[in-house]
Design a protein around this motif. Structure first.
Motif, PDB file in Angstrom:
ATOM      1  N   ARG A  68       0.826  -1.217   0.000  1.00  7.42           N
ATOM      2  CA  ARG A  68       0.000   0.000   0.000  1.00  7.42           C
ATOM      3  C   ARG A  68       0.853   1.257   0.000  1.00  7.42           C
ATOM      4  NH1 ARG A  68      -3.613   0.953   4.419  1.00  7.42           N
ATOM      5  NH2 ARG A  68      -4.395   2.537   3.014  1.00  7.42           N
ATOM      6  N   ASP A  69       2.080   1.162   0.508  1.00 11.31           N
ATOM      7  CA  ASP A  69       2.973   2.318   0.620  1.00 11.31           C
ATOM      8  C   ASP A  69       3.837   2.403  -0.635  1.00 11.31           C
ATOM      9  OD1 ASP A  69       4.395   4.478   1.665  1.00 11.31           O
ATOM     10  OD2 ASP A  69       5.777   3.178   2.775  1.00 11.31           O
ATOM     11  N   GLU A  70       3.224   2.801  -1.727  1.00 10.72           N
ATOM     12  CA  GLU A  70       3.902   2.771  -3.028  1.00 10.72           C
ATOM     13  C   GLU A  70       5.165   3.615  -3.063  1.00 10.72           C
ATOM     14  OE1 GLU A  70       1.015   3.808  -5.941  1.00 10.72           O
ATOM     15  OE2 GLU A  70      -0.203   2.022  -5.592  1.00 10.72           O
ATOM     16  N   GLY A  71       5.183   4.722  -2.333  1.00  5.72           N
ATOM     17  CA  GLY A  71       6.361   5.587  -2.334  1.00  5.72           C
ATOM     18  C   GLY A  71       7.425   5.163  -1.348  1.00  5.72           C
ATOM     19  N   GLY A  72       7.146   4.126  -0.542  1.00  8.66           N
ATOM     20  CA  GLY A  72       8.114   3.655   0.437  1.00  8.66           C
ATOM     21  C   GLY A  72       8.456   4.691   1.493  1.00  8.66           C
ATOM     22  N   THR A  73       7.470   5.510   1.869  1.00  7.27           N
ATOM     23  CA  THR A  73       7.713   6.598   2.816  1.00  7.27           C
ATOM     24  C   THR A  73       7.577   6.180   4.280  1.00  7.27           C
ATOM     25  OG1 THR A  73       5.394   7.274   2.668  1.00  7.27           O
ATOM     26  CG2 THR A  73       6.947   8.332   1.157  1.00  7.27           C
ATOM     27  N   ILE A  74       7.039   4.988   4.523  1.00 13.97           N
ATOM     28  CA  ILE A  74       6.852   4.504   5.892  1.00 13.97           C
ATOM     29  C   ILE A  74       7.768   3.305   6.122  1.00 13.97           C
ATOM     30  CG2 ILE A  74       5.198   3.592   7.562  1.00 13.97           C
ATOM     31  CD1 ILE A  74       2.974   4.963   5.951  1.00 13.97           C
ATOM     32  N   ASP A  75       8.443   3.295   7.261  1.00 19.06           N
ATOM     33  CA  ASP A  75       9.363   2.210   7.595  1.00 19.06           C
ATOM     34  C   ASP A  75       8.578   1.079   8.262  1.00 19.06           C
ATOM     35  OD1 ASP A  75      11.502   0.592   8.295  1.00 19.06           O
ATOM     36  OD2 ASP A  75      12.082   1.824  10.016  1.00 19.06           O
ATOM     37  N   PHE A  76       8.180   0.089   7.472  1.00 19.06           N
ATOM     38  CA  PHE A  76       7.459  -1.074   7.992  1.00 19.06           C
ATOM     39  C   PHE A  76       8.443  -2.217   8.219  1.00 19.06           C
ATOM     40  CE2 PHE A  76       3.825   0.931   5.685  1.00 19.06           C
ATOM     41  CZ  PHE A  76       2.951   1.039   6.769  1.00 19.06           C
ATOM     42  N   ARG A  77       8.343  -2.859   9.397  1.00 21.41           N
ATOM     43  CA  ARG A  77       9.251  -3.961   9.711  1.00 21.41           C
ATOM     44  C   ARG A  77       8.507  -5.092  10.419  1.00 21.41           C
ATOM     45  NH1 ARG A  77      14.571  -1.067  12.508  1.00 21.41           N
ATOM     46  NH2 ARG A  77      14.633   0.772  11.150  1.00 21.41           N
ATOM     47  N   VAL A  78       9.015  -6.297  10.227  1.00 18.21           N
ATOM     48  CA  VAL A  78       8.559  -7.437  11.026  1.00 18.21           C
ATOM     49  C   VAL A  78       9.377  -7.416  12.308  1.00 18.21           C
ATOM     50  CG1 VAL A  78       8.377  -9.943  11.179  1.00 18.21           C
ATOM     51  CG2 VAL A  78       7.986  -8.791   8.980  1.00 18.21           C
ATOM     52  N   GLN A  79       8.673  -7.303  13.442  1.00 17.56           N
ATOM     53  CA  GLN A  79       9.357  -7.204  14.725  1.00 17.56           C
ATOM     54  C   GLN A  79       8.566  -7.962  15.781  1.00 17.56           C
ATOM     55  OE1 GLN A  79      11.989  -5.088  15.968  1.00 17.56           O
ATOM     56  NE2 GLN A  79      12.520  -3.989  14.110  1.00 17.56           N
ATOM     57  N   ASP A  80       9.262  -8.325  16.836  1.00 16.31           N
ATOM     58  CA  ASP A  80       8.662  -8.925  18.019  1.00 16.31           C
ATOM     59  C   ASP A  80       8.592  -7.822  19.076  1.00 16.31           C
ATOM     60  OD1 ASP A  80       8.189 -10.237  20.468  1.00 16.31           O
ATOM     61  OD2 ASP A  80       9.235 -12.037  19.800  1.00 16.31           O
ATOM     62  N   ALA A  81       7.395  -7.522  19.564  1.00 14.01           N
ATOM     63  CA  ALA A  81       7.210  -6.420  20.516  1.00 14.01           C
ATOM     64  C   ALA A  81       8.046  -6.585  21.771  1.00 14.01           C
ATOM     65  CB  ALA A  81       5.728  -6.304  20.889  1.00 14.01           C
ATOM     66  N   ARG A  82       8.428  -7.821  22.099  1.00 21.19           N
ATOM     67  CA  ARG A  82       9.198  -8.069  23.321  1.00 21.19           C
ATOM     68  C   ARG A  82      10.652  -7.644  23.198  1.00 21.19           C
ATOM     69  NH1 ARG A  82       8.106 -14.356  23.516  1.00 21.19           N
ATOM     70  NH2 ARG A  82       8.773 -13.959  21.369  1.00 21.19           N
ATOM     71  N   SER A  83      11.141  -7.537  21.964  1.00 19.39           N
ATOM     72  CA  SER A  83      12.553  -7.224  21.749  1.00 19.39           C
ATOM     73  C   SER A  83      12.703  -6.497  20.414  1.00 19.39           C
ATOM     74  CB  SER A  83      13.385  -8.514  21.757  1.00 19.39           C
ATOM     75  OG  SER A  83      14.745  -8.238  21.539  1.00 19.39           O
ATOM     76  N   LEU A  84      12.580  -5.182  20.455  1.00 22.49           N
ATOM     77  CA  LEU A  84      12.615  -4.370  19.243  1.00 22.49           C
ATOM     78  C   LEU A  84      14.050  -4.014  18.877  1.00 22.49           C
ATOM     79  CD1 LEU A  84       9.691  -1.940  20.181  1.00 22.49           C
ATOM     80  CD2 LEU A  84       9.577  -3.965  18.703  1.00 22.49           C
ATOM     81  N   ASP A  85      14.302  -3.810  17.570  1.00 20.50           N
ATOM     82  CA  ASP A  85      15.663  -3.452  17.168  1.00 20.50           C
ATOM     83  C   ASP A  85      15.839  -1.954  16.940  1.00 20.50           C
ATOM     84  OD1 ASP A  85      14.546  -2.939  14.677  1.00 20.50           O
ATOM     85  OD2 ASP A  85      15.513  -4.628  13.671  1.00 20.50           O
ATOM     86  N   TYR A  86      14.874  -1.147  17.383  1.00 21.76           N
ATOM     87  CA  TYR A  86      15.010   0.301  17.292  1.00 21.76           C
ATOM     88  C   TYR A  86      15.932   0.796  18.415  1.00 21.76           C
ATOM     89  CZ  TYR A  86      10.703  -0.341  14.593  1.00 21.76           C
ATOM     90  OH  TYR A  86       9.765  -0.768  13.680  1.00 21.76           O
ATOM     91  N   ALA A  87      16.591   1.923  18.166  1.00 20.56           N
ATOM     92  CA  ALA A  87      17.490   2.499  19.165  1.00 20.56           C
ATOM     93  C   ALA A  87      16.704   3.069  20.344  1.00 20.56           C
ATOM     94  CB  ALA A  87      18.318   3.615  18.515  1.00 20.56           C
ATOM     95  N   ASP A  88      17.377   3.213  21.458  1.00 23.75           N
ATOM     96  CA  ASP A  88      16.771   3.861  22.618  1.00 23.75           C
ATOM     97  C   ASP A  88      16.316   5.271  22.228  1.00 23.75           C
ATOM     98  OD1 ASP A  88      17.605   1.612  23.954  1.00 23.75           O
ATOM     99  OD2 ASP A  88      19.074   2.637  25.221  1.00 23.75           O
ATOM    100  N   ALA A  89      15.150   5.666  22.734  1.00 22.58           N
ATOM    101  CA  ALA A  89      14.630   7.030  22.544  1.00 22.58           C
ATOM    102  C   ALA A  89      14.544   7.429  21.065  1.00 22.58           C
ATOM    103  CB  ALA A  89      15.492   8.031  23.322  1.00 22.58           C
TER     104      ALA A  89
END
Length: 200
Positions: A68-89
């Motif tokens: 649905r995000d044809e322009g690729g403007t949203i960062d969609f990822r497969v993640q486990d809510a218990r251990s995310l790979d995003y940086a702190d803050a």
């Protein structure tokens, strides 16, 4: 009703619209948990939000969101809510609506997921959570009867499952007969006190 859920794909439901307009800032980096097909994030983009990210545990949901995000403007990822790979803050605001934490079966996993939400939110940032309400559901006579039945069934089968953990009574809009055997999937229904502590 469409491929990605009950609400119109280009719209927020009234409660979501109120939360967005009251609490969220289009200028801040925003993360949505349990994004599914990305309905909420796509609606936020239409409202001028630009730094958007979303994750879901189900790969097919993320694939649908990316299509649905044809322009690729949203960062969609497969993640486990218990251990995310995003940086702190990493985010000024996080969105855990659609009762995301209620779909996590184990108490330790729910707590870990809430802690991860707090970790990736910047200090002083906004976190929106919604929960399935145990007290509200107990007011329904039908649900009280079903829960009395389940309590008896669990006593007979010596199940240690919490009374707040309930099988889905409906699937696809119809009664789920397997709930009478206490078969999963289960949802966890939070007391008000638990919800307040979990969202701190």
């Amino acid at each position: 009703r469409g491929e990605y859920g009950e609400a119109d794909l280009s719209r927020l439901i009234a409660a979501e619209r109120h939360l967005v307009e009251t609490w969220l800032d289009p200028g801040k980096a925003t993360l949505e948990a349990g994004t599914g097909g990305g309905r909420i994030l796509h609606a936020l983009r239409e409202r001028g939000f630009s730094r958007l990210s979303g994750f879901d545990f189900v790969p097919s949901q993320i694939e649908a969101a990316k299509r649905r995000d044809e322009g690729g403007t949203i960062d969609f990822r497969v993640q486990d809510a218990r251990s995310l790979d995003y940086a702190d803050a990493a985010f000024g605001q996080v969105i855990y609506v659609q009762q995301v934490l209620s779909f996590i079966d184990a108490a330790g996993d729910r707590l870990a997921s809430a802690r991860e939400a707090c970790r990736v939110r910047e200090p002083g940032g906004t976190a929106l959570f919604s929960f399935r309400s145990y007290e509200a559901r107990r007011r329904s006579g039908v649900y009280r009867a079903l829960m009395l039945y389940l309590r008896c069934l669990r006593a007979v089968t010596r199940s240690r499952r919490s009374p707040q953990s309930r099988p889905w009574f409906k699937l696809g809009g119809t009664f789920n007969a397997s709930c009478l055997l206490d078969r999963g999937p289960h949802n966890y229904w939070f007391t008000l006190t638990e919800a307040c502590c979990m969202a701190e």
